[in-house]
Design a protein around this motif. Structure first.
Motif, PDB file in Angstrom:
ATOM      1  N   PRO A 134      21.103  23.843 -40.759  1.00  0.00           N
ATOM      2  CA  PRO A 134      21.595  22.516 -40.374  1.00  0.00           C
ATOM      3  C   PRO A 134      23.118  22.497 -40.382  1.00  0.00           C
ATOM      4  O   PRO A 134      23.755  23.296 -41.073  1.00  0.00           O
ATOM      5  CB  PRO A 134      21.022  21.603 -41.460  1.00  0.00           C
ATOM      6  N   THR A 135      23.688  21.578 -39.625  1.00  0.00           N
ATOM      7  CA  THR A 135      25.144  21.471 -39.559  1.00  0.00           C
ATOM      8  C   THR A 135      25.588  20.066 -39.936  1.00  0.00           C
ATOM      9  O   THR A 135      24.808  19.105 -39.868  1.00  0.00           O
ATOM     10  CB  THR A 135      25.661  21.783 -38.145  1.00  0.00           C
ATOM     11  N   LYS A 136      26.859  19.961 -40.300  1.00  0.00           N
ATOM     12  CA  LYS A 136      27.432  18.647 -40.619  1.00  0.00           C
ATOM     13  C   LYS A 136      27.419  17.757 -39.382  1.00  0.00           C
ATOM     14  O   LYS A 136      27.219  16.538 -39.487  1.00  0.00           O
ATOM     15  CB  LYS A 136      28.865  18.841 -41.123  1.00  0.00           C
ATOM     16  N   GLU A 137      27.613  18.351 -38.209  1.00  0.00           N
ATOM     17  CA  GLU A 137      27.594  17.571 -36.975  1.00  0.00           C
ATOM     18  C   GLU A 137      26.218  16.949 -36.751  1.00  0.00           C
ATOM     19  O   GLU A 137      26.104  15.774 -36.370  1.00  0.00           O
ATOM     20  CB  GLU A 137      27.978  18.453 -35.783  1.00  0.00           C
ATOM     21  N   GLU A 138      25.164  17.738 -36.988  1.00  0.00           N
ATOM     22  CA  GLU A 138      23.806  17.200 -36.857  1.00  0.00           C
ATOM     23  C   GLU A 138      23.572  16.082 -37.865  1.00  0.00           C
ATOM     24  O   GLU A 138      22.963  15.056 -37.540  1.00  0.00           O
ATOM     25  CB  GLU A 138      22.777  18.312 -37.069  1.00  0.00           C
ATOM     26  N   LEU A 139      24.044  16.293 -39.080  1.00  0.00           N
ATOM     27  CA  LEU A 139      23.882  15.273 -40.119  1.00  0.00           C
ATOM     28  C   LEU A 139      24.503  13.959 -39.676  1.00  0.00           C
ATOM     29  O   LEU A 139      23.882  12.890 -39.788  1.00  0.00           O
ATOM     30  CB  LEU A 139      24.527  15.756 -41.419  1.00  0.00           C
ATOM     31  N   ASP A 140      25.727  14.021 -39.165  1.00  0.00           N
ATOM     32  CA  ASP A 140      26.422  12.804 -38.738  1.00  0.00           C
ATOM     33  C   ASP A 140      25.702  12.137 -37.566  1.00  0.00           C
ATOM     34  O   ASP A 140      25.564  10.905 -37.523  1.00  0.00           O
ATOM     35  CB  ASP A 140      27.860  13.133 -38.342  1.00  0.00           C
ATOM     36  N   GLU A 141      25.224  12.938 -36.625  1.00  0.00           N
ATOM     37  CA  GLU A 141      24.548  12.373 -35.456  1.00  0.00           C
ATOM     38  C   GLU A 141      23.211  11.735 -35.838  1.00  0.00           C
ATOM     39  O   GLU A 141      22.867  10.644 -35.362  1.00  0.00           O
ATOM     40  CB  GLU A 141      24.335  13.461 -34.398  1.00  0.00           C
ATOM     41  N   ILE A 142      22.450  12.415 -36.692  1.00  0.00           N
ATOM     42  CA  ILE A 142      21.153  11.873 -37.106  1.00  0.00           C
ATOM     43  C   ILE A 142      21.350  10.613 -37.943  1.00  0.00           C
ATOM     44  O   ILE A 142      20.612   9.625 -37.789  1.00  0.00           O
ATOM     45  CB  ILE A 142      20.350  12.942 -37.877  1.00  0.00           C
ATOM     46  N   ALA A 143      22.349  10.627 -38.813  1.00  0.00           N
ATOM     47  CA  ALA A 143      22.643   9.432 -39.608  1.00  0.00           C
ATOM     48  C   ALA A 143      22.988   8.254 -38.697  1.00  0.00           C
ATOM     49  O   ALA A 143      22.559   7.115 -38.946  1.00  0.00           O
ATOM     50  CB  ALA A 143      23.793   9.713 -40.572  1.00  0.00           C
ATOM     51  N   LYS A 144      23.723   8.523 -37.631  1.00  0.00           N
ATOM     52  CA  LYS A 144      24.097   7.456 -36.699  1.00  0.00           C
ATOM     53  C   LYS A 144      22.870   6.893 -35.991  1.00  0.00           C
ATOM     54  O   LYS A 144      22.753   5.675 -35.789  1.00  0.00           O
ATOM     55  CB  LYS A 144      25.103   7.985 -35.677  1.00  0.00           C
ATOM     56  N   VAL A 145      21.925   7.772 -35.621  1.00  0.00           N
ATOM     57  CA  VAL A 145      20.685   7.306 -34.987  1.00  0.00           C
ATOM     58  C   VAL A 145      19.947   6.350 -35.921  1.00  0.00           C
ATOM     59  O   VAL A 145      19.466   5.286 -35.504  1.00  0.00           O
ATOM     60  CB  VAL A 145      19.780   8.502 -34.613  1.00  0.00           C
ATOM     61  N   ILE A 146      19.868   6.718 -37.193  1.00  0.00           N
ATOM     62  CA  ILE A 146      19.172   5.869 -38.167  1.00  0.00           C
ATOM     63  C   ILE A 146      19.936   4.563 -38.378  1.00  0.00           C
ATOM     64  O   ILE A 146      19.341   3.479 -38.447  1.00  0.00           O
ATOM     65  CB  ILE A 146      18.990   6.630 -39.498  1.00  0.00           C
ATOM     66  N   GLU A 147      21.252   4.655 -38.469  1.00  0.00           N
ATOM     67  CA  GLU A 147      22.071   3.452 -38.662  1.00  0.00           C
ATOM     68  C   GLU A 147      21.882   2.459 -37.516  1.00  0.00           C
ATOM     69  O   GLU A 147      21.840   1.243 -37.734  1.00  0.00           O
ATOM     70  CB  GLU A 147      23.545   3.843 -38.765  1.00  0.00           C
ATOM     71  N   GLU A 148      21.759   2.972 -36.312  1.00  0.00           N
ATOM     72  CA  GLU A 148      21.689   2.102 -35.136  1.00  0.00           C
ATOM     73  C   GLU A 148      20.271   1.659 -34.798  1.00  0.00           C
ATOM     74  O   GLU A 148      20.082   0.752 -33.983  1.00  0.00           O
ATOM     75  CB  GLU A 148      22.315   2.818 -33.935  1.00  0.00           C
ATOM     76  N   ALA A 149      19.276   2.282 -35.414  1.00  0.00           N
ATOM     77  CA  ALA A 149      17.885   1.918 -35.133  1.00  0.00           C
ATOM     78  C   ALA A 149      17.582   0.533 -35.700  1.00  0.00           C
ATOM     79  O   ALA A 149      18.044   0.172 -36.786  1.00  0.00           O
ATOM     80  CB  ALA A 149      16.942   2.955 -35.731  1.00  0.00           C
ATOM     81  N   GLU A 150      16.801  -0.224 -34.970  1.00  0.00           N
ATOM     82  CA  GLU A 150      16.432  -1.569 -35.405  1.00  0.00           C
ATOM     83  C   GLU A 150      14.996  -1.586 -35.914  1.00  0.00           C
ATOM     84  O   GLU A 150      14.170  -0.752 -35.535  1.00  0.00           O
ATOM     85  CB  GLU A 150      16.593  -2.555 -34.246  1.00  0.00           C
ATOM     86  N   GLY A 151      14.730  -2.544 -36.794  1.00  0.00           N
ATOM     87  CA  GLY A 151      13.367  -2.743 -37.263  1.00  0.00           C
ATOM     88  C   GLY A 151      12.902  -1.766 -38.317  1.00  0.00           C
ATOM     89  O   GLY A 151      11.694  -1.596 -38.522  1.00  0.00           O
ATOM     90  N   LEU A 152      13.847  -1.103 -39.020  1.00  0.00           N
ATOM     91  CA  LEU A 152      13.465  -0.145 -40.061  1.00  0.00           C
ATOM     92  C   LEU A 152      13.343  -0.848 -41.417  1.00  0.00           C
ATOM     93  O   LEU A 152      13.881  -1.931 -41.618  1.00  0.00           O
ATOM     94  CB  LEU A 152      14.493   0.983 -40.153  1.00  0.00           C
ATOM     95  N   PRO A 153      12.659  -0.227 -42.380  1.00  0.00           N
ATOM     96  CA  PRO A 153      12.478  -0.859 -43.692  1.00  0.00           C
ATOM     97  C   PRO A 153      13.807  -1.107 -44.406  1.00  0.00           C
ATOM     98  O   PRO A 153      14.745  -0.310 -44.308  1.00  0.00           O
ATOM     99  CB  PRO A 153      11.635   0.165 -44.464  1.00  0.00           C
ATOM    100  N   TYR A 154      13.844  -2.196 -45.138  1.00  0.00           N
ATOM    101  CA  TYR A 154      14.987  -2.564 -45.970  1.00  0.00           C
ATOM    102  C   TYR A 154      15.172  -1.518 -47.064  1.00  0.00           C
ATOM    103  O   TYR A 154      14.214  -1.076 -47.692  1.00  0.00           O
ATOM    104  CB  TYR A 154      14.694  -3.930 -46.590  1.00  0.00           C
ATOM    105  N   GLY A 155      16.417  -1.087 -47.294  1.00  0.00           N
ATOM    106  CA  GLY A 155      16.668  -0.151 -48.374  1.00  0.00           C
ATOM    107  C   GLY A 155      17.893   0.703 -48.138  1.00  0.00           C
ATOM    108  O   GLY A 155      18.610   0.564 -47.142  1.00  0.00           O
ATOM    109  N   ALA A 156      18.156   1.595 -49.093  1.00  0.00           N
ATOM    110  CA  ALA A 156      19.265   2.548 -49.028  1.00  0.00           C
ATOM    111  C   ALA A 156      18.680   3.927 -48.754  1.00  0.00           C
ATOM    112  O   ALA A 156      17.816   4.401 -49.493  1.00  0.00           O
ATOM    113  CB  ALA A 156      20.044   2.544 -50.343  1.00  0.00           C
ATOM    114  N   TYR A 157      19.166   4.578 -47.701  1.00  0.00           N
ATOM    115  CA  TYR A 157      18.576   5.827 -47.228  1.00  0.00           C
ATOM    116  C   TYR A 157      19.417   7.026 -47.647  1.00  0.00           C
ATOM    117  O   TYR A 157      20.634   7.049 -47.455  1.00  0.00           O
ATOM    118  CB  TYR A 157      18.469   5.818 -45.705  1.00  0.00           C
TER     119      TYR A 157
END
Length: 303
Positions: free
Chosen positions: A247-270
């Motif tokens: 895995p790479t830091k770039e992938e980490l940042d991109e995947i985190a952004k996908v999760i951040e921008e996704a709507e309708g996900l469970p309440y909580g700290a990921y």
């Protein structure tokens, strides 16, 4: 308990947790200086075979020789103490007896474990003394109830993660590995849920024990979203789907952004952890030097 370590202890570190609690004189039972590269296997091939706990080899043999008695003792324990029917998935010897990994039948859904003490000298099962570590089953029940409360949102999270694994060439753990090595409460091949508000957790467990067949409608008054999101951790673990791929830091940042921008996900700290393709067949952990992560205190917040 230090919050930075809580999600690791509850969800990943079965060998760390059990060995540490049952053999305190020996620390956590893991020699971090030792090279365990010979224990690494592809995550797609890992089904939990080889998983073991420190100093449990002899008790493992005793437990296996008395498997029917061990299984019945654990089923009785969960029915009597938690009004819960469970399916037995794995029995693993530990220094004091046998750790038995189970899955609840029906909803709320969760994975947890209990310990069956053994008399090694007499090679005898102490079926009337089954126990669980303090808070372990309660945390599993609470996370299972949370999974039921936010069932639609977790279904949406599943879809988001399926898309991420497809787009970024990742995968999750096998169902067999989860059954045989995990006690993380509510979760699946991609994530698990840990709940850290003790007051509300006690309230949820009390409701569950009054009626284990709770419905989402009966849980609406709990008002979970009054809590700080940090009280509910959703830890995502993904593995590269090919060997010799890190895995790479770039992938980490991109995947985190996908999760951040996704709507309708469970309440909580990921928490988000990305591993290479290999997993330790003895500890059941994918964490190693190649792992990249975004975690406490730098959570991905969904509130």
């Amino acid at each position: 308990m230090n919050r930075k370590n809580k999600w690791i202890i509850y969800g990943i570190g079965l060998s760390l947790l059990l060995a540490g609690c049952m053999d305190n004189a020996s620390g956590n039972g893991v020699d971090e200086m030792q090279d365990h590269s010979d224990r690494l296997v592809s995550v797609q091939e890992y089904n939990g075979e080889g998983f073991s706990l420190k100093n449990g080899q002899e008790n493992d043999k005793i437990a296996e020789a008395n498997r029917d008695e061990v299984e019945q003792a654990v089923k009785d324990f969960f029915l009597q103490q938690y009004k819960t029917e469970v399916e037995i998935h794995n029995i693993v010897g530990n220094v004091d007896g046998a750790s038995v990994f189970v899955e609840s039948i029906g909803k709320p859904h969760f994975h947890t474990y209990a310990v069956v003490p053994l008399d090694a000298k007499e090679k005898k099962i102490m079926a009337d003394q089954v126990y669980s570590l303090e808070g372990e089953v309660e945390n599993a029940i609470t996370s299972g109830v949370y999974g039921l409360m936010y069932e639609e949102e977790f279904n949406e999270l599943d879809e988001v993660l399926k898309e991420i694994t497809r787009d970024y060439h990742y995968t999750g753990e096998t169902t067999q590995a989860i059954h045989n090595t995990k006690s993380f409460g509510f979760g699946n091949e991609y994530y698990f849920v840990s709940f850290f508000d003790m007051e509300l957790s006690e309230q949820i467990v009390e409701l569950y024990l009054e009626n284990p067949d709770l419905t989402k409608e009966e849980l609406q008054d709990l008002n979970v979203e009054k809590l700080s999101p940090e009280s509910i951790n959703i830890t995502i673990q993904l593995f590269k789907n090919k060997e010799d791929s890190n895995p790479t830091k770039e992938e980490l940042d991109e995947i985190a952004k996908v999760i951040e921008e996704a709507e309708g996900l469970p309440y909580g700290a990921y928490n988000l952890l990305l591993h290479d393709n290999l997993i330790d067949e003895v500890s059941g952990s994918g964490d190693k030097d190649t792992t990249v992560e975004r975690a406490d205190p730098n959570y991905i917040m969904k509130d």
